[in-house]
Design a protein around this motif. Structure first.
Motif, short mmCIF file in Angstrom:
data_model
loop_
_atom_site.label_atom_id
_atom_site.label_comp_id
_atom_site.label_asym_id
_atom_site.label_seq_id
_atom_site.Cartn_x
_atom_site.Cartn_y
_atom_site.Cartn_z
N GLN A 114 0.85 -1.19 0.00
CA GLN A 114 0.00 0.00 0.00
C GLN A 114 0.88 1.23 0.00
O GLN A 114 1.87 1.30 0.74
CB GLN A 114 -0.93 -0.02 1.21
N LEU A 115 0.50 2.20 -0.83
CA LEU A 115 1.32 3.39 -1.02
C LEU A 115 0.52 4.63 -0.65
O LEU A 115 -0.64 4.77 -1.05
CB LEU A 115 1.75 3.49 -2.49
N VAL A 116 1.15 5.53 0.08
CA VAL A 116 0.51 6.78 0.48
C VAL A 116 1.44 7.94 0.16
O VAL A 116 2.54 8.03 0.74
CB VAL A 116 0.15 6.78 1.97
N GLU A 117 1.00 8.80 -0.74
CA GLU A 117 1.80 9.96 -1.11
C GLU A 117 1.49 11.14 -0.20
O GLU A 117 0.38 11.26 0.32
CB GLU A 117 1.51 10.39 -2.56
N CYS B 284 6.48 9.09 -0.62
CA CYS B 284 5.58 7.96 -0.82
C CYS B 284 5.96 6.89 0.20
O CYS B 284 7.02 6.29 0.09
CB CYS B 284 5.70 7.43 -2.24
N ALA C 285 5.43 3.34 1.92
CA ALA C 285 4.94 2.02 1.53
C ALA C 285 4.79 1.12 2.74
O ALA C 285 5.61 1.15 3.66
CB ALA C 285 5.90 1.39 0.53
N TYR D 154 1.45 10.55 -8.75
CA TYR D 154 1.18 9.22 -8.22
C TYR D 154 2.49 8.45 -8.03
O TYR D 154 3.38 8.50 -8.88
CB TYR D 154 0.30 8.44 -9.19
N CYS D 155 2.52 7.71 -6.96
CA CYS D 155 3.61 6.80 -6.68
C CYS D 155 3.18 5.41 -7.12
O CYS D 155 2.01 5.04 -6.97
CB CYS D 155 3.90 6.84 -5.18
N GLY E 68 -0.53 4.52 -5.54
CA GLY E 68 -1.09 5.33 -4.48
C GLY E 68 -2.27 6.14 -4.98
O GLY E 68 -2.65 6.05 -6.15
N GLN E 69 -2.86 6.93 -4.07
CA GLN E 69 -4.04 7.72 -4.41
C GLN E 69 -3.69 9.05 -5.05
O GLN E 69 -4.56 9.70 -5.64
CB GLN E 69 -4.87 7.96 -3.14
#
Length: 129
Positions: free
Chosen positions: A3-6, A22, A24, A95-96, A120-121
């Motif tokens: 799961q990726l969060v920028e 980003c 992870a 985006y990542c 990611g989002q």
């Protein structure tokens, strides 16, 4: 699964800088090739930069060479995109992306969106003139 969060996007004046991060999830981040892509309104998603799992290879789209730097900190499960000398045309959602590398040395840096399995989002970057 990854799961990726920028984070790190925002509004900046032309010529300014931003650093995107980003983060992870997962214990095998160090085995993933990572990339940054962007999509401006009304345009297709565009490759920006990528870095291999080992950190020894990077690649940039011509329009950001010399201004953007991709890096990674495997101890923090994070990949960064340092963006300097920003231009209005850099405005986009960034985006990542991640793809498992299998720990293979010498493979090409992945620059196509369909080469990445996890996304990611996105984080909005707006550069004002």
């Amino acid at each position: 699964q990854v799961q990726l969060v920028e984070s790190g996007g925002g509004l900046v004046q032309a010529g300014g800088s931003l650093r995107l991060s980003c983060a992870a999830s997962g214990r095998t981040f160090s085995s993933y090739d990572m990339g940054w892509f962007r999509q401006a309104p009304g345009k297709e998603r565009e490759f920006v930069a990528a870095i291999r799992w080992s950190g020894d290879s990077t690649y940039y789209v011509d329009s950001v060479k010399g201004r953007f730097t991709i890096s990674r900190d495997n101890a923090k499960n994070t990949v960064y995109l340092q963006m300097n000398s920003l231009k209005p045309e850099d405005t986009a959602v960034y985006y990542c992306a991640a793809d498992y590398s299998g720990g293979v040395y010498g493979a090409k840096v992945k620059i196509k969106g369909d080469e990445y399995d996890y996304w990611g989002q996105g984080t909005q970057v707006t550069v004002s003139s």
